[in-house]
Write an enzyme that holds these catalytic residues in place. Structure first.
Site: not given
Lengths: 290, 290
Positions: A53, A97, A120
């Protein structure tokens, strides 16, 4: 023989488009879009994801803010960091994460993210916006699936779409997206009585169950478009080796479908590209440029 | 011949159960559950609804707080009232009667309601909670439909359910509720290509489109359960008279269905009963008694 949908190539071109959008943003806003990624602990798979990422964020011309915290980080410290990122004007998107180390309350941490920075799409606020048609952020995997479908099929209106799986991060948002596109949407799952018959009626099949090759080739309606979200590691022919397969029996489905995503190389590469897309979108909205 | 589902009787028994729950709540919490209803302007239909809600709230043993504001009330004043009700410990549920007079921003007013007091289930937060399986409040009409279905059929797991209509206040939350009950859920709408075929596959049909008698009797699978949410006023046989009909051709469907809600007397009476149910639930949750 079905067209193989090349998710890797599509993702690369999407990242290029995002990079162009970033350049326009920089020219107008006088700063780069910023994505903050929070990694707690030492999970090896998570470390790989976060590294990728970071690389792709920088390659797209954005700021990447990495926050690596030890596995024994307290809930309070983590929430304080999220608050700080919520308040930071240089941060447009926040990604925590998952999974978090044991002892940390994932849901509480995710819910703490400002919905306007929730790139997200995992907060309840984002789910509510999606469910009611308000502008918000959609989880990267279903968003990537939708982009592949629209690229393949154009207008989706009136098509019969079956989503197999009802998770909060794939199946349910996927169904909402397909409904927004005016598909007739069926959500099937482990309690569905005659899954083959349900799938046989579908112009679009999205499989997101996490069971290797569960969807058989002869369930696929001739010409249907098949999106395989599953990534399952199974034993390979050669002893001691493993390979990745999807939720769909690829060889069987390829013979009948009109188009199908392979595993790997289908939906997988779309995830990070969509994260960058969402981050640019967040930056544009925050600066009133959307 | 189908069983006629008697929504009026079910709603009456639900209101009785709520009244019993209220008595238990009062004994434990030392106060009555409170429902605040805000009515802005002089819309005659809204006045009737608000009056009925008030009567039934009091009949269930709850406090009813009515706030009637003139049609020229400012957005600021209305938002200030919502804030005041959010902060008022005696208020467990808040309902702002829609439609609001022109010039007021309905969405902004609804979103201002504390999700823990959102007994109408109209906020984005409530939609997000429902979409992700978190405890929250569900709009009264789909909640009432679900109660009727469970009363009629027991366990709904594995049944094929078709929801016709995709509004935020009926179709979409109804689909979420049926999915939670492990139905295989199809959402159909105006862009659905072959609606009769879709409906013919359904064990459960929920019609919420607002088009008089659009769903024909010969679309209904023998033995299916039909829930008709539509309330449409149409010309009656006698000149100058009108009558109420649903979205389903009742006479036709009654011959084939296993059970069906009539219009009027089916889903309609459930709405206020579910509002009282949600208000008691809100009170119990707020006092830690849920």
């Amino acid at each position: 023989m079905a067209t193989r949908i090349d998710g890797k190539a599509f993702a690369a071109s999407l990242r290029e488009k995002v990079a162009e959008g970033v350049a326009t943003f920089v020219a107008k806003a006088g700063r780069k879009p910023g994505l903050a990624v929070v990694l707690v602990g030492e999970d090896p798979a998570s470390q790989v994801y976060v590294r990728n990422k970071h690389k792709m964020t920088v390659a797209a011309g954005m700021e990447s803010f990495e926050h690596r915290l030890p596995a024994d980080t307290s809930q309070e410290a983590l929430l304080a960091l999220v608050d700080q990122l919520n308040a930071d004007p240089a941060v447009d998107g926040i990604l925590v994460q998952l999974p978090l180390p044991k002892g940390l309350d994932e849901n509480a941490v995710i819910q703490a993210i400002d919905p306007d920075k929730d790139v997200d799409g995992f907060t309840t606020a984002s789910a509510g916006r999606l469910a009611t048609g308000l502008p918000g952020f959609v989880a990267c995997t279903p968003l990537g699936c939708l982009m592949l479908l629209k690229d393949q099929l154009g207008d989706l209106s009136g098509k019969n779409a079956v989503v197999i799986g009802r998770s909060n991060i794939v199946g349910k948002p996927m169904a909402q997206l397909l409904l927004q596109e005016s598909c007739t949407v069926t959500i099937a799952h482990s309690r569905t009585v005659d899954l083959p018959a349900v799938v046989r009626g579908a112009d679009i099949v999205v499989a997101a169950v996490g069971r290797p090759e569960m969807v058989k080739g002869d369930w696929i309606k001739p010409g249907a478009t098949v999106i395989d979200v599953g990534i399952n590691r199974v034993p390979a022919a050669e002893e001691g080796k493993t390979k990745l397969v999807g939720d769909v029996d690829f060889a069987g489905a390829e013979a009948t479908a009109g188009a199908i995503t392979p595993v790997p190389g289908g939906v997988g590469p779309m995830t990070i590209a969509c994260l960058l897309y969402n981050t640019l979108e967040a930056a544009n909205r925050r600066e009133g440029l959307a």
